[in-house]
Design a protein around this motif. Structure first.
Motif, PDB file in Angstrom:
ATOM      1  N   GLN A  90       9.241  20.589  12.969  1.00  0.00           N
ATOM      2  CA  GLN A  90       8.116  20.062  12.163  1.00  0.00           C
ATOM      3  C   GLN A  90       8.181  18.542  12.075  1.00  0.00           C
ATOM      4  N   CYS A  91       9.393  18.032  11.883  1.00  0.00           N
ATOM      5  CA  CYS A  91       9.569  16.562  11.823  1.00  0.00           C
ATOM      6  C   CYS A  91       9.134  15.923  13.131  1.00  0.00           C
ATOM      7  N   LEU A  92       9.558  16.509  14.243  1.00  0.00           N
ATOM      8  CA  LEU A  92       9.236  15.907  15.551  1.00  0.00           C
ATOM      9  C   LEU A  92       7.735  15.923  15.789  1.00  0.00           C
ATOM     10  N   LYS A  93       7.075  17.021  15.354  1.00  0.00           N
ATOM     11  CA  LYS A  93       5.614  17.106  15.544  1.00  0.00           C
ATOM     12  C   LYS A  93       4.917  16.073  14.670  1.00  0.00           C
ATOM     13  N   LYS A  94       5.484  15.821  13.490  1.00  0.00           N
ATOM     14  CA  LYS A  94       4.855  14.883  12.571  1.00  0.00           C
ATOM     15  C   LYS A  94       5.031  13.435  13.046  1.00  0.00           C
ATOM     16  N   TYR A  95       6.253  13.067  13.448  1.00  0.00           N
ATOM     17  CA  TYR A  95       6.540  11.646  13.737  1.00  0.00           C
ATOM     18  C   TYR A  95       6.441  11.301  15.226  1.00  0.00           C
ATOM     19  N   LYS A  96       6.386  12.331  16.068  1.00  0.00           N
ATOM     20  CA  LYS A  96       6.192  12.137  17.513  1.00  0.00           C
ATOM     21  C   LYS A  96       7.016  10.989  18.129  1.00  0.00           C
ATOM     22  N   PRO A  97       8.342  11.045  18.042  1.00  0.00           N
ATOM     23  CA  PRO A  97       9.137  10.005  18.723  1.00  0.00           C
ATOM     24  C   PRO A  97       8.900  10.073  20.233  1.00  0.00           C
ATOM     25  N   GLN A 121      17.221  31.764  20.660  1.00  0.00           N
ATOM     26  CA  GLN A 121      15.842  32.228  20.876  1.00  0.00           C
ATOM     27  C   GLN A 121      14.852  31.273  20.209  1.00  0.00           C
ATOM     28  N   GLU A 122      15.172  30.866  18.989  1.00  0.00           N
ATOM     29  CA  GLU A 122      14.301  29.934  18.251  1.00  0.00           C
ATOM     30  C   GLU A 122      14.265  28.570  18.957  1.00  0.00           C
ATOM     31  N   LEU A 123      15.423  28.164  19.440  1.00  0.00           N
ATOM     32  CA  LEU A 123      15.510  26.895  20.170  1.00  0.00           C
ATOM     33  C   LEU A 123      14.593  26.939  21.399  1.00  0.00           C
ATOM     34  N   LYS A 124      14.651  28.066  22.103  1.00  0.00           N
ATOM     35  CA  LYS A 124      13.827  28.244  23.302  1.00  0.00           C
ATOM     36  C   LYS A 124      12.351  28.111  22.983  1.00  0.00           C
ATOM     37  N   SER A 125      11.912  28.835  21.958  1.00  0.00           N
ATOM     38  CA  SER A 125      10.470  28.917  21.728  1.00  0.00           C
ATOM     39  C   SER A 125       9.935  27.724  20.941  1.00  0.00           C
ATOM     40  N   THR A 126      10.738  27.137  20.059  1.00  0.00           N
ATOM     41  CA  THR A 126      10.201  26.128  19.141  1.00  0.00           C
ATOM     42  C   THR A 126      10.541  24.700  19.530  1.00  0.00           C
ATOM     43  N   LEU A 127      11.760  24.474  19.994  1.00  0.00           N
ATOM     44  CA  LEU A 127      12.207  23.088  20.161  1.00  0.00           C
ATOM     45  C   LEU A 127      12.173  22.601  21.607  1.00  0.00           C
ATOM     46  N   PRO A 129      10.103  23.124  24.010  1.00  0.00           N
ATOM     47  CA  PRO A 129       8.806  22.580  24.457  1.00  0.00           C
ATOM     48  C   PRO A 129       8.536  21.156  23.972  1.00  0.00           C
ATOM     49  N   LEU A 130       9.259  20.695  22.954  1.00  0.00           N
ATOM     50  CA  LEU A 130       9.027  19.339  22.434  1.00  0.00           C
ATOM     51  C   LEU A 130       9.931  18.300  23.104  1.00  0.00           C
ATOM     52  N   ALA A 131      10.879  18.764  23.923  1.00  0.00           N
ATOM     53  CA  ALA A 131      11.918  17.847  24.426  1.00  0.00           C
ATOM     54  C   ALA A 131      11.487  17.078  25.673  1.00  0.00           C
ATOM     55  N   SER A 132      11.887  15.794  25.734  1.00  0.00           N
ATOM     56  CA  SER A 132      11.705  15.017  26.972  1.00  0.00           C
ATOM     57  C   SER A 132      12.728  15.498  27.993  1.00  0.00           C
ATOM     58  N   LEU A 133      13.916  15.858  27.483  1.00  0.00           N
ATOM     59  CA  LEU A 133      15.001  16.316  28.362  1.00  0.00           C
ATOM     60  C   LEU A 133      15.865  17.296  27.584  1.00  0.00           C
ATOM     61  N   VAL A 134      16.224  18.424  28.216  1.00  0.00           N
ATOM     62  CA  VAL A 134      17.180  19.356  27.602  1.00  0.00           C
ATOM     63  C   VAL A 134      18.425  19.366  28.486  1.00  0.00           C
ATOM     64  N   THR A 135      19.619  19.296  27.862  1.00  0.00           N
ATOM     65  CA  THR A 135      20.861  19.054  28.619  1.00  0.00           C
ATOM     66  C   THR A 135      21.909  20.161  28.401  1.00  0.00           C
ATOM     67  N   PRO A 136      21.637  21.397  28.852  1.00  0.00           N
ATOM     68  CA  PRO A 136      22.633  22.462  28.649  1.00  0.00           C
ATOM     69  C   PRO A 136      23.842  22.307  29.564  1.00  0.00           C
ATOM     70  N   ASN A 137      25.027  22.732  29.067  1.00  0.00           N
ATOM     71  CA  ASN A 137      26.165  22.906  29.977  1.00  0.00           C
ATOM     72  C   ASN A 137      25.998  24.295  30.621  1.00  0.00           C
ATOM     73  N   LYS A 164      10.536  26.068  32.904  1.00  0.00           N
ATOM     74  CA  LYS A 164       9.350  26.854  32.506  1.00  0.00           C
ATOM     75  C   LYS A 164       9.276  27.068  30.996  1.00  0.00           C
ATOM     76  N   LEU A 165      10.392  26.829  30.283  1.00  0.00           N
ATOM     77  CA  LEU A 165      10.357  26.972  28.819  1.00  0.00           C
ATOM     78  C   LEU A 165       9.566  25.840  28.181  1.00  0.00           C
ATOM     79  N   GLY A 166       9.273  24.774  28.957  1.00  0.00           N
ATOM     80  CA  GLY A 166       8.333  23.764  28.458  1.00  0.00           C
ATOM     81  C   GLY A 166       8.862  22.370  28.219  1.00  0.00           C
ATOM     82  N   ALA A 167      10.154  22.140  28.465  1.00  0.00           N
ATOM     83  CA  ALA A 167      10.655  20.764  28.337  1.00  0.00           C
ATOM     84  C   ALA A 167      10.079  19.926  29.478  1.00  0.00           C
TER      85      ALA A 167
END
Ligand SMILES: Nc1ncnc2c1ncn2[C@@H]1O[C@H](COP(=O)(O)OP(=O)(O)OP(=O)(O)O)[C@@H](O)[C@H]1O
Ligand SMILES: Cc1ncc(CO)c(N)n1
Length: 264
Positions: A90-97, A121-127, A129-137, A164-167
């Protein structure tokens, strides 16, 4: 001066989490700020206890920083519950860094789970898609892509699935595979392999935190994504090569404060 915000957990041992992020920001000449999501009682060996921070306080920390100072880039680390993820989203959607680097932290080097079941699962669906980059090991990428990763060809397939998850882009870190620690980047069109040479050391506590914080700092300084990753890879390699043999377990990486110029 350029600024970066880390939204992550505190590591009392100073090697990972908020502490690694702020050291990295400072070493790269960026002003570091934090929103703490959890306090871990941790050292180089183990995580002894975890206190999650109330979601209202997490929200307030992010709002206080972004409404006043702003952040040229945001790095996200340990988020332990679906509630915390929703609050941060919600914060990221509001402040759009402009730049959001998401490190999907799952398990500490000592093997302690840093997030509850269902949280991935929540990370996949909610966060994601908002990321410029996701960095999993590798273990995190296996969960996100829902497939085993045994070698470099598997990393290519997992990158495609995670994208495909949207990052906007994915960087799978190869540190957990045998051989050289090569990291694979994919933005939906072309792949880029960032090659590393394995340094033989047990002192690799906080390497993932350090890498993602370095990418965020370099994005904050205006670098393009592939350049930011390339320079962050140099930064983490140097930090591991000079890692500290302190504590009985996985020692921390070392940050050199005088090597990097500050962009004002
Ligand atoms: N022994 C090593 N020598 C050189 N580079 C390494 C080594 N181990 C990891 N790396 C690099 O360090 C970075 C972080 O990768 P790694 O896979 O260790 O992250 P991580 O597991 O998320 O770390 P952590 O959970 O401790 O924060 C990557 O660029 C990886 O290639
Ligand atoms: C607080 C924290 N965040 C991330 C990691 C992953 O290394 C850790 N060990 N502790």
């Amino acid at each position: 001066m350029k600024t970066a915000l880390t939204i992550a957990g505190s590591d009392s041992g100073g090697g990972a989490g908020i502490q690694a992020d702020i050291k990295t920001f400072s070493a790269l000449g960026v002003f570091g700020m934090s929103a703490i999501t959890a306090i871990t009682s941790q050292n180089t060996v183990e995580v002894r206890s975890v206190q999650l921070i109330d979601v209202n306080i997490i929200n307030d920390q992010v709002a206080a920083v972004l409404e006043d100072i702003g952040a040229d880039a945001v790095k996200i680390g340990m988020l332990a519950t679906p509630d915390i993820i929703q609050t941060v989203a919600q914060c990221l959607k509001k402040y759009k860094p402009k730049h959001i680097v998401l490190d999907p932290v799952m398990i500490s080097k000592g093997g302690h789970r840093l997030l509850e079941e269902d949280t991935m699962q929540e990370l996949k669906s909610t966060l994601i898609p908002l990321a410029s980059l996701v960095t999993p090991n590798i273990p995190e990428a296996e969960v996100l892509a829902n497939m085993p990763i045994h070698n470099e060809p598997d990393m290519y397939e997992a990158c495609r699935v995670i994208k495909k998850l949207g990052a906007q882009a994915v960087l799978i870190k190869g540190g957990h595979l045998q051989g050289n620690p090569n990291d694979l980047y994919y933005e939906g069109q072309t792949f880029q392999l960032f090659r590393g040479e394995r340094i033989e050391t047990k002192n690799v506590h906080g390497t993932g935190c350090t890498l993602s914080a370095a990418i965020a700092a370099l994005l904050a300084k205006g670098k393009e994504m592939p350049t930011a990753i390339d320079e962050a890879k140099d930064y983490i390699t140097n930090a591991i090569a000079n890692s500290l043999n302190i504590g009985q377990g996985y020692g921390p990486t070392h940050h050199f404060y005088h090597l990097y110029e500050c962009v004002t």
